[in-house]
Write a protein that holds these residues in place. Structure first.
Motif, short mmCIF file in Angstrom:
data_model
loop_
_atom_site.label_atom_id
_atom_site.label_comp_id
_atom_site.label_asym_id
_atom_site.label_seq_id
_atom_site.Cartn_x
_atom_site.Cartn_y
_atom_site.Cartn_z
N LYS A 75 0.83 -1.20 0.00
CA LYS A 75 0.00 0.00 0.00
C LYS A 75 0.87 1.26 0.00
CE LYS A 75 -3.83 0.47 2.55
NZ LYS A 75 -4.77 0.76 3.68
N LEU A 79 1.27 4.20 -3.02
CA LEU A 79 1.17 5.63 -2.78
C LEU A 79 2.46 6.34 -3.22
CD1 LEU A 79 -0.56 5.64 0.71
CD2 LEU A 79 -1.54 6.45 -1.42
N TYR A 93 -5.72 8.33 -1.21
CA TYR A 93 -5.85 6.87 -1.36
C TYR A 93 -7.13 6.42 -0.67
CZ TYR A 93 -5.53 1.97 -0.28
OH TYR A 93 -5.84 0.64 -0.15
#
Length: 276
Positions: A75, A79, A93
């Motif tokens: 994750k 980003l 996000y």
């Protein structure tokens, strides 16, 4: 603004959740907003307006998991990847199990003021139980990325992570450094990426704001929302609706009212001991 999703695998329910979430944001998006979907199933999202699909491979996912093979490190890498592609634009996000029910312009104004957003402040992990507490006990008082961890560093729910423009690269680089440092020290990995993002946004932004006034996140209530979303798409299929017609229907839907009805159903299930 750049609006980012990360979705992998072939689970139809998850793809419907992401598709619905995107539509709720498209209902208020401006022409300059770009949706990035980082995915290993690019054809699912290729036809959506304002969406840029970023294909990802199994080898890339493996590399992004890092030396400790921690999946949710991916994750942060997602980003960081989008931040590097477009560093001057604000970035938000979103987990797939989210939807916009407030005013998107208000969220943009918060970011323009230099504040960051995550979904909800969950408090200091030192006051939590089990794995989160174990993580805290390992990292408390240690320094990662130049930041010494203390009780002022709360855990924020990472279903929403929004960073002002111009700060996205610094914040994601810091989150990655904190995450890797904690993993190197053997921290319980269950919430390390979430805590790392919380620490990085606190350090890089003027103030942290809870996004749940504008964005719903039903991670604890997926059964009812999944049914609602399935019914939404079945109706679209039966009527032969276009994506634009889906978006227009959302514009005329009180999603806060849907949230209230879902909570009533969930309460009934608890009272009568079965799914309502």
């Amino acid at each position: 603004m750049n609006i980012v999703y990360f979705v992998i695998g072939g689970n139809t329910v998850i793809h419907m959740q992401v598709g619905f979430s995107i539509r709720t944001f498209l209902a208020q998006a401006a022409a300059g907003d770009t949706f990035y979907v980082v995915t290993d199933t690019p054809t699912v999202y290729a036809s959506l307006p304002q969406v840029t699909v970023v294909p990802i491979t199994a080898d890339q996912i493996k590399a992004w998991r890092g030396r400790h093979d921690f999946f949710w490190r991916v994750k942060i890498m997602v980003l960081q990847h989008i931040a590097q592609m477009s560093p001057e634009k604000a970035m938000m996000y979103l987990d797939g199990d989210t939807y916009l029910y407030g005013h998107l312009d208000e969220l943009k104004a918060i970011l323009q003021s230099g504040q960051g957003l995550m979904h909800k402040d969950e408090g200091c992990p030192g006051d939590m139980k089990e794995k989160s507490l174990s993580m805290w006990q390992t990292v408390n008082g240690k320094t990662y990325g130049g930041i010494t961890i203390g009780r002022e560093h709360h855990m924020w729910n990472a279903g929403v992570v929004a960073i002002p423009g111009g700060l996205t690269v610094a914040a994601t680089d810091l989150a990655l450094a904190v995450c890797d440092g904690m993993l190197d020290d053997g921290a319980e990995p269950v919430t390390v990426e979430q805590y790392s993002l919380s620490i990085a946004l606190k350090a890089c932004t003027k103030q942290m704001v809870e996004a749940d006034r504008w964005i719903g996140h039903y991670w604890h209530n997926k059964y009812y929302w999944s049914r609602y979303i399935a019914q939404f798409f079945v109706r679209s299929y039966r009527q032969g609706d276009t994506v634009e017609q889906d978006i227009e229907r959302i514009r005329h839907t009180d999603l806060q009212g849907v949230k209230r009805r879902v909570l009533v159903k969930r309460t009934l299930a608890k009272l009568i001991g079965k799914l309502y």
